[in-house]
Design a protein around this motif. Structure first.
Motif, PDB file in Angstrom:
ATOM      1  N   GLU A 208       0.806  -1.219   0.000  1.00 49.11           N
ATOM      2  CA  GLU A 208       0.000   0.000   0.000  1.00 49.11           C
ATOM      3  C   GLU A 208       0.838   1.268   0.000  1.00 49.11           C
ATOM      4  O   GLU A 208       0.301   2.371   0.054  1.00 49.11           O
ATOM      5  CB  GLU A 208      -0.923   0.003   1.231  1.00 49.11           C
ATOM      6  CG  GLU A 208      -1.910  -1.138   1.208  1.00 49.11           C
ATOM      7  CD  GLU A 208      -2.674  -1.302   2.504  1.00 49.11           C
ATOM      8  OE1 GLU A 208      -3.866  -1.628   2.447  1.00 49.11           O
ATOM      9  OE2 GLU A 208      -2.064  -1.098   3.576  1.00 49.11           O
ATOM     10  N   ILE A 209       2.160   1.124  -0.091  1.00 50.92           N
ATOM     11  CA  ILE A 209       3.086   2.255  -0.072  1.00 50.92           C
ATOM     12  C   ILE A 209       3.883   2.243  -1.361  1.00 50.92           C
ATOM     13  O   ILE A 209       4.410   1.198  -1.773  1.00 50.92           O
ATOM     14  CB  ILE A 209       4.027   2.164   1.145  1.00 50.92           C
ATOM     15  CG1 ILE A 209       3.221   2.309   2.439  1.00 50.92           C
ATOM     16  CG2 ILE A 209       5.124   3.220   1.076  1.00 50.92           C
ATOM     17  CD1 ILE A 209       4.015   2.052   3.695  1.00 50.92           C
ATOM     18  N   CYS A 210       3.977   3.394  -2.024  1.00 56.20           N
ATOM     19  CA  CYS A 210       4.669   3.425  -3.315  1.00 56.20           C
ATOM     20  C   CYS A 210       6.169   3.238  -3.131  1.00 56.20           C
ATOM     21  O   CYS A 210       6.749   3.627  -2.113  1.00 56.20           O
ATOM     22  CB  CYS A 210       4.373   4.726  -4.055  1.00 56.20           C
ATOM     23  SG  CYS A 210       5.158   6.179  -3.354  1.00 56.20           S
ATOM     24  N   LEU A 301       0.737   8.420  -2.852  1.00 53.59           N
ATOM     25  CA  LEU A 301       1.917   7.944  -2.136  1.00 53.59           C
ATOM     26  C   LEU A 301       1.580   6.706  -1.314  1.00 53.59           C
ATOM     27  O   LEU A 301       2.403   5.813  -1.146  1.00 53.59           O
ATOM     28  CB  LEU A 301       2.448   9.040  -1.210  1.00 53.59           C
ATOM     29  CG  LEU A 301       3.121  10.227  -1.896  1.00 53.59           C
ATOM     30  CD1 LEU A 301       3.321  11.355  -0.910  1.00 53.59           C
ATOM     31  CD2 LEU A 301       4.449   9.818  -2.502  1.00 53.59           C
ATOM     32  N   SER A 302       0.381   6.689  -0.768  1.00 51.86           N
ATOM     33  CA  SER A 302      -0.146   5.484  -0.143  1.00 51.86           C
ATOM     34  C   SER A 302      -1.567   5.279  -0.660  1.00 51.86           C
ATOM     35  O   SER A 302      -2.197   6.224  -1.147  1.00 51.86           O
ATOM     36  CB  SER A 302      -0.159   5.603   1.381  1.00 51.86           C
ATOM     37  OG  SER A 302      -1.239   6.415   1.808  1.00 51.86           O
ATOM     38  N   SER A 303      -2.074   4.071  -0.523  1.00 49.74           N
ATOM     39  CA  SER A 303      -3.436   3.814  -0.969  1.00 49.74           C
ATOM     40  C   SER A 303      -4.434   4.625  -0.152  1.00 49.74           C
ATOM     41  O   SER A 303      -5.462   5.063  -0.676  1.00 49.74           O
ATOM     42  CB  SER A 303      -3.745   2.315  -0.873  1.00 49.74           C
ATOM     43  OG  SER A 303      -3.517   1.836   0.445  1.00 49.74           O
ATOM     44  N   GLY A 342      -2.579   3.513 -13.257  1.00 56.41           N
ATOM     45  CA  GLY A 342      -2.045   2.634 -12.223  1.00 56.41           C
ATOM     46  C   GLY A 342      -1.491   3.423 -11.060  1.00 56.41           C
ATOM     47  O   GLY A 342      -1.249   2.880  -9.989  1.00 56.41           O
ATOM     48  N   GLY A 343      -1.272   4.740 -11.289  1.00 54.92           N
ATOM     49  CA  GLY A 343      -0.807   5.621 -10.218  1.00 54.92           C
ATOM     50  C   GLY A 343       0.582   5.271  -9.724  1.00 54.92           C
ATOM     51  O   GLY A 343       1.275   4.401 -10.261  1.00 54.92           O
ATOM     52  N   LEU A 344       1.003   5.971  -8.667  1.00 55.31           N
ATOM     53  CA  LEU A 344       2.300   5.680  -8.068  1.00 55.31           C
ATOM     54  C   LEU A 344       2.335   4.262  -7.501  1.00 55.31           C
ATOM     55  O   LEU A 344       3.401   3.678  -7.348  1.00 55.31           O
ATOM     56  CB  LEU A 344       2.617   6.685  -6.961  1.00 55.31           C
ATOM     57  CG  LEU A 344       2.820   8.141  -7.384  1.00 55.31           C
ATOM     58  CD1 LEU A 344       3.178   9.001  -6.186  1.00 55.31           C
ATOM     59  CD2 LEU A 344       3.900   8.261  -8.451  1.00 55.31           C
TER      60      LEU A 344
END
Length: 399
Positions: A208-210, A301-303, A342-344
């Protein structure tokens, strides 16, 4: 939706995100070459180069505009270099746009690229006890995942978000990222896999963290007059607004920008939060509202942080983000897809490239070129990004 602040996007290009371990200039050159090829113009036609800086790659990274201009081949083009942490790419876009709107150039090339270390980002520049970035690590122990987790806990307390909601954001973005050839992670995951991944900063888990990534992105921007002469037969995609606002008092006190790269703590009693203000400024400049959007690319940066952005950019009221997610509104095929790229989550952070990459994705979506992840009928998109010490950014793109 024409306005006197529009500029056109002739070309977009990217270097795939990953952990390649090569010189960042290589990634920037690849992205720039693709953007120029898509624009259908030679490098020698570019009059201005706006570089987004990287501070972890030595002097060439500090003067990225000149570094990329040299690598492409000196032509006498004007240059600028901008650093605004994760919003560096947006600042570079803003610089190029200002030059075009001022009539100082017709065609500009914006480039950002990064090579990153393994693990978490740490302060640069040695032992600097008067540096707020150094202080947040050493006085507060606030590595980036630590404050990601604080925001997640806040969301759970205020709005009843659950770990299952955070996992669902990751599942959605991973599914979107499968169709993106530039994404680092192109594999679907299940909620069970997310929730079984190691705990990093309670309640956030590893998936859950990029990550930190290498990658590059570039855009060829031009005046509307130039676009009409050189790209009349194409679907014209325009940048209609670029917001790079800073916090207002008393947000600057309440949100502690010296200790947080993402400020969103302001209560309702002090009006809009900083992140809300960033998007509002973009909407005002473009003359539209959230109801006009087809899709959004936000800074996950996080979900958990993605859920905050739904509210900050006006997709729903405070406390309603989880419902949007659960109803499928923010998935491709839903009412307002968020992070169709898909995002970070799928890319990781290549700091100077990511705000540029968000615009690249919107351009391809609006042109109908986002194969494998296309949002049908997309006409207007917004980006949202946040950088260290109050660098907000939001960009609106339309066709």
């Amino acid at each position: 939706m024409a306005n006197d602040k529009q500029i056109a996007v002739l070309g977009a290009g990217m270097h795939p995100w990953g952990k390649w371990g090569r010189n960042f200039v290589e990634y920037g050159l690849a992205a720039a070459s693709d953007a120029l090829a898509e624009a259908g113009i030679p490098w020698t036609d570019v009059q201005y180069v706006a570089g987004a800086d990287t501070i972890r790659n030595g002097y060439p990274g500090f003067v990225a505009g000149a570094t990329f201009a040299q690598a492409l081949g000196w032509t006498g083009a004007r240059v600028s270099s901008a650093y605004a942490a994760c919003a560096s790419g947006a600042q570079a876009i803003s610089n190029a746009r200002a030059q075009i709107l001022a009539g100082l150039c017709d065609v500009a090339l914006v480039i950002g690229a990064d090579t990153t270390p393994k693990g978490f980002f740490t302060p640069v520049g040695g032992d600097r006890k008067d540096d707020p970035d150094w202080l947040r690590f050493h006085l507060m122990g606030a590595t980036n995942p630590t404050y990601f987790a604080l925001y997640a806990r806040r969301r759970m307390e205020l709005f009843g978000a659950t770990e299952a909601d955070f996992a669902a954001v990751k599942v959605k973005n991973a599914r979107h990222g499968v169709g993106n050839p530039y994404a680092r992670y192109r594999k679907e995951v299940t909620a069970e896999e997310v929730l079984a991944s190691p705990m990093v900063a309670d309640p956030l888990r590893l998936l859950e963290i990029c990550a930190t990534s290498d990658g590059g992105a570039a855009l060829v921007l031009c005046s509307m007059e130039y676009a009409k002469k050189h790209a009349a037969s194409r679907d014209l995609v325009t940048i209609d607004a670029v917001s790079t606002v800073t916090p207002r008092f008393p947000q600057a006190i309440i949100e502690m920008p010296n200790f947080s790269t993402d400020s969103s703590i302001a209560s309702a009693s002090v009006g809009a939060t900083f992140k809300e203000s960033v998007a509002m400024a973009a909407y005002e400049e473009a003359g539209i509202g959230p109801e006009d959007l087809s899709l959004a690319e936000v800074y996950d940066l996080s979900s958990a942080l993605e859920l905050d952005w739904y509210e900050d950019i006006g997709l729903c009221k405070q406390g309603e983000a989880e419902r949007m997610l659960r109803d499928g509104d923010t998935a491709i095929g839903g009412r307002i897809p968020v992070n169709a790229s898909g995002g970070l989550s799928s890319f990781g952070e290549a700091i100077p490239a990511q705000a540029i990459a968000q615009v690249c994705e919107l351009v391809w979506q609006l042109r109908g070129q986002a194969e494998g992840r296309q949002v049908e009928g997309a006409r207007v998109g917004i980006t949202a990004n946040q950088g260290l010490f109050g660098h907000g950014s939001s960009i609106i793109v339309s066709k």
